[in-house]
Design an enzyme around this catalytic site. Structure first.
Site, PDB file in Angstrom:
ATOM      1  N   GLN A  44      40.472  42.164  49.037  1.00 24.54           N
ATOM      2  CA  GLN A  44      41.385  41.424  48.156  1.00 24.54           C
ATOM      3  C   GLN A  44      41.885  42.326  47.025  1.00 24.54           C
ATOM      4  OE1 GLN A  44      41.522  37.690  48.479  1.00 24.54           O
ATOM      5  NE2 GLN A  44      43.349  37.933  47.255  1.00 24.54           N
ATOM      6  N   PHE A  45      42.882  43.164  47.318  1.00 27.26           N
ATOM      7  CA  PHE A  45      43.387  44.089  46.294  1.00 27.26           C
ATOM      8  C   PHE A  45      43.979  43.359  45.099  1.00 27.26           C
ATOM      9  CE2 PHE A  45      47.337  43.324  48.508  1.00 27.26           C
ATOM     10  CZ  PHE A  45      48.317  43.449  47.528  1.00 27.26           C
ATOM     11  N   THR A  46      44.392  42.103  45.286  1.00 25.43           N
ATOM     12  CA  THR A  46      45.014  41.355  44.190  1.00 25.43           C
ATOM     13  C   THR A  46      44.038  41.032  43.065  1.00 25.43           C
ATOM     14  OG1 THR A  46      44.682  39.233  45.313  1.00 25.43           O
ATOM     15  CG2 THR A  46      46.784  40.366  45.690  1.00 25.43           C
TER      16      THR A  46
END
Length: 148
Positions: free
Chosen positions: A79-81
């Site tokens: 989950q890079f966000t």
């Protein structure tokens, strides 16, 4: 590195309307964000903490039991966000997130190390548009940050 742990009673990952992975029963949904400056020490911290964190209830309703204690599954999603920065403007900035190559490498290392715990491990599909379906039990949501 950031890990968001959500206690659940099951998780399913859908890609293109097909289930690609699932865990039935007691588990943790673990969203992993890899920072551009993370090292193997960050991986070790996160992997050491997750299975031992006492966030499941005992017979008295107290959060005294770990995923290992209750044999809970671990469902890991990249989950890079989690590294979105929204201070300026209206569009999130993801400059602190690791690039795709490092993100995938570290994500795969985390998954492998968690599999070495003996607990069931499910995964999302790195880089894919996913629909993650789960029930946040409690609700219980815990944030781990390897830099704190």
């Amino acid at each position: 590195m950031i890990a968001v742990l959500q206690r659940s009673d099951g998780v399913k990952c859908f890609v293109d309307d097909k289930i690609t992975s699932k865990i039935d029963g007691k588990c943790l949904l673990i969203l992993i964000g890899v920072h551009k400056d993370d090292t193997n020490e960050d991986i070790e911290y996160i992997v050491r903490k997750i299975p031992e964190l006492r966030i499941f209830e005992d017979e008295d309703g107290k959060m005294n039991l770990s995923a290992k204690d209750v044999n809970a599954g671990l469902f890991v999603v990249s989950q890079f966000t989690l590294f979105a920065r929204c201070k300026k403007g209206k569009r999130p900035n993801f400059m602190d997130a690791a690039g795709a190559q490092k993100g995938k490498e570290y994500y795969e290392k985390i998954v492998q190390e968690l599999r070495n715990t003996g607990l069931e491990v499910g995964t999302g599909e790195f880089g894919e548009h996913m629909n993650i379906v789960f029930n946040n039990d409690g609700p219980v949501t815990i944030l781990l940050d390897s830099r704190e």
